[in-house]
Design a protein around this motif. Structure first.
Motif, short mmCIF file in Angstrom:
data_model
loop_
_atom_site.label_atom_id
_atom_site.label_comp_id
_atom_site.label_asym_id
_atom_site.label_seq_id
_atom_site.Cartn_x
_atom_site.Cartn_y
_atom_site.Cartn_z
N GLU A 102 -6.76 5.29 7.73
CA GLU A 102 -7.61 5.14 6.54
C GLU A 102 -7.99 6.48 5.91
O GLU A 102 -8.79 6.52 5.00
CB GLU A 102 -8.88 4.36 6.90
CG GLU A 102 -8.67 2.88 7.06
CD GLU A 102 -7.75 2.52 8.23
OE1 GLU A 102 -6.75 1.82 7.99
OE2 GLU A 102 -8.01 2.94 9.37
N GLN A 145 -2.41 -2.71 0.32
CA GLN A 145 -3.74 -2.77 0.91
C GLN A 145 -4.16 -4.23 1.13
O GLN A 145 -4.86 -4.55 2.09
CB GLN A 145 -4.76 -2.04 0.05
CG GLN A 145 -4.37 -0.62 -0.36
CD GLN A 145 -3.73 0.20 0.75
OE1 GLN A 145 -4.16 0.18 1.89
NE2 GLN A 145 -2.68 0.93 0.40
N ARG A 148 -2.45 -5.24 4.36
CA ARG A 148 -2.87 -4.53 5.58
C ARG A 148 -4.28 -4.87 6.03
O ARG A 148 -4.59 -4.80 7.22
CB ARG A 148 -2.81 -3.01 5.36
CG ARG A 148 -1.43 -2.41 5.35
CD ARG A 148 -1.52 -0.90 5.38
NE ARG A 148 -1.89 -0.41 6.69
CZ ARG A 148 -2.51 0.75 6.92
NH1 ARG A 148 -2.85 1.52 5.91
NH2 ARG A 148 -2.79 1.12 8.14
N TYR A 149 -5.16 -5.22 5.07
CA TYR A 149 -6.58 -5.35 5.38
C TYR A 149 -7.10 -6.75 5.07
O TYR A 149 -6.63 -7.39 4.12
CB TYR A 149 -7.40 -4.32 4.58
CG TYR A 149 -7.03 -2.90 4.90
CD1 TYR A 149 -7.50 -2.27 6.05
CD2 TYR A 149 -6.17 -2.19 4.07
CE1 TYR A 149 -7.14 -0.98 6.36
CE2 TYR A 149 -5.81 -0.89 4.37
CZ TYR A 149 -6.29 -0.28 5.51
OH TYR A 149 -5.93 1.00 5.82
N ARG A 150 -8.06 -7.18 5.85
CA ARG A 150 -8.69 -8.48 5.62
C ARG A 150 -9.36 -8.48 4.25
O ARG A 150 -10.20 -7.63 3.95
CB ARG A 150 -9.70 -8.74 6.73
CG ARG A 150 -10.26 -10.15 6.76
CD ARG A 150 -10.91 -10.45 8.10
NE ARG A 150 -11.94 -9.49 8.46
CZ ARG A 150 -11.80 -8.56 9.41
NH1 ARG A 150 -10.65 -8.46 10.07
NH2 ARG A 150 -12.77 -7.73 9.68
N ILE A 154 -10.45 -1.95 2.40
CA ILE A 154 -9.94 -0.86 3.23
C ILE A 154 -10.99 -0.42 4.24
O ILE A 154 -12.13 -0.15 3.89
CB ILE A 154 -9.54 0.33 2.34
CG1 ILE A 154 -8.44 -0.07 1.37
CG2 ILE A 154 -9.08 1.51 3.19
CD1 ILE A 154 -8.12 0.98 0.33
N THR A 158 -11.59 -3.45 9.29
CA THR A 158 -11.05 -4.59 8.55
C THR A 158 -9.53 -4.61 8.54
O THR A 158 -8.92 -5.50 7.93
CB THR A 158 -11.56 -4.58 7.09
OG1 THR A 158 -11.29 -3.30 6.50
CG2 THR A 158 -13.05 -4.85 7.03
N ARG A 159 -8.89 -3.64 9.20
CA ARG A 159 -7.43 -3.66 9.29
C ARG A 159 -6.98 -4.83 10.16
O ARG A 159 -7.67 -5.21 11.10
CB ARG A 159 -6.93 -2.34 9.88
CG ARG A 159 -5.43 -2.12 9.70
CD ARG A 159 -4.89 -0.98 10.54
NE ARG A 159 -5.70 0.22 10.49
CZ ARG A 159 -5.48 1.28 11.25
NH1 ARG A 159 -4.50 1.27 12.15
NH2 ARG A 159 -6.24 2.35 11.15
N ASN A 160 -5.82 -5.37 9.84
CA ASN A 160 -5.26 -6.48 10.62
C ASN A 160 -4.60 -5.93 11.89
O ASN A 160 -3.38 -5.82 11.97
CB ASN A 160 -4.25 -7.26 9.77
CG ASN A 160 -4.91 -7.99 8.62
OD1 ASN A 160 -5.97 -8.60 8.77
ND2 ASN A 160 -4.29 -7.92 7.45
#
Length: 331
Positions: A102, A145, A148-150, A154, A158-160
């Motif tokens: 990030e 983004q 990659r992120y819920r 960002i 919250t990244r998967n």
């Protein structure tokens, strides 16, 4: 005597090198009339199109990627074939694990938000999907983004991170798990998703997230041959490994179709992005597992398959929240 032998060895080595066959460069690809017309429609100069057709994606600059993606939307309007074309255009891209983070948005992970030059297995799949859905660099970066992120927010937390419980679920707008519907017997497995401990151990982040029990199924490696003809280009593959009673998605890739109709897996793994038949992949890992027998290392167990949705619509991102202030300054 020693110096003489050393000199002779060097001479023989140089002679051997001198007689190595010179690598033959691949013939230059020239754009067709239809491709030139597509380039004209998106204001891509013909000379630049010729250069981009002969340059792998991982050697392009962001601006070049943006212009190429706009052209690619016209050149290959079918999403599945566009995914396969873009994935193949990254064959040879160097592999690097833990590639993206990030930074500079957050400092918990000092890796950058994007890299075109390298990939790991997840980054490769995310980039390929995002590029296939986009017609500019700005759109690609936005879709990336969102994948990659819920909710597209960002952040390290919250990244998967977890393939089955995070990535597959958050991206249900893009792919649908069809593992249970392909007609092969399935094997159940259970995971204990402890995001709180993971974030604390990996990134020194404190988040009060309860442990999530997660149950899933996969198709055992020996049962894949019977159903692989049902797989389609652009489908997402979870490679399931096991050790003892534990099983998890240890690797991911994309399905593409070979010239003979066989199903291939296109994926990023040491040392670089490559394409191989699905059965060849299973055989290769089976040979690896045989060599490592008794070493308590993960073994290939099977696969989960997620079908690329028809005409996926990228959901809107949730608003990026304002970062929290220190408790002493809040209020």
């Amino acid at each position: 005597m020693t110096k003489t032998l050393a000199a002779l060895a060097v001479t023989l080595l140089l002679a051997a090198c001198a007689h190595q066959p010179t690598p033959v460069a691949a013939p230059r690809v020239e754009p067709t009339a239809a491709q030139l017309e597509a380039a004209r429609r998106v204001s891509l100069p013909a000379a630049e199109l010729g250069d981009l057709l002969n340059k792998p994606l991982y050697r392009m600059q962001p601006a070049e990627v943006g212009r190429f993606l706009a052209w690619q939307q016209l050149d290959e309007p079918d999403l599945r074939r566009r995914i396969a074309a873009l994935a193949r255009k990254n064959i040879g891209q160097p592999y690097e694990l833990y590639l993206l983070g990030e930074f500079p948005y957050e400092t918990y992970d000092s890796q950058p938000l994007f890299s075109l030059a390298k990939s790991d297995c997840v980054v490769f799949a995310e980039h390929t999907y995002a590029m296939a859905l986009s017609a500019s660099w700005e759109e690609f970066f936005w879709v990336l983004q969102r994948i990659r992120y819920r909710d597209g927010v960002i952040g390290t937390a919250t990244r998967n991170h977890y393939t089955e419980a995070d990535w597959n679920v958050s991206n249900s707008w893009l792919v649908t798990d069809v593992t249970r519907t392909l007609g092969a017997p399935t094997q159940p497995y259970h995971q204990r998703i402890d995001r709180k401990t993971f974030l604390r151990k990996q990134f020194k982040i404190e988040r009060d997230i309860p442990v999530q029990p997660f149950d899933d199924v996969y198709i055992a490696k020996q049962d894949v041959a019977a159903i692989e003809a049902q797989l389609q280009e652009g489908d997402f593959v979870n490679v399931i490994s096991s050790r003892g009673n534990d099983a998890w998605a240890s690797h991911v890739g994309l399905i593409v179709t070979g010239a003979d109709g066989s199903r291939h897996i296109l994926h990023s793994a040491e040392p670089q992005v490559r394409e191989e038949t699905l059965q060849g992949f299973i055989q290769r890992l089976g040979e690896r597992d045989a060599r490592q027998a008794g070493q308590n290392k993960p073994q290939l167990a099977g696969f989960k398959f997620l079908r690329l949705n028809d005409a996926p619509v990228v959901p809107a991102m949730a608003p990026q929240p304002r970062p929290a202030r220190p408790a002493a300054l809040a209020g």
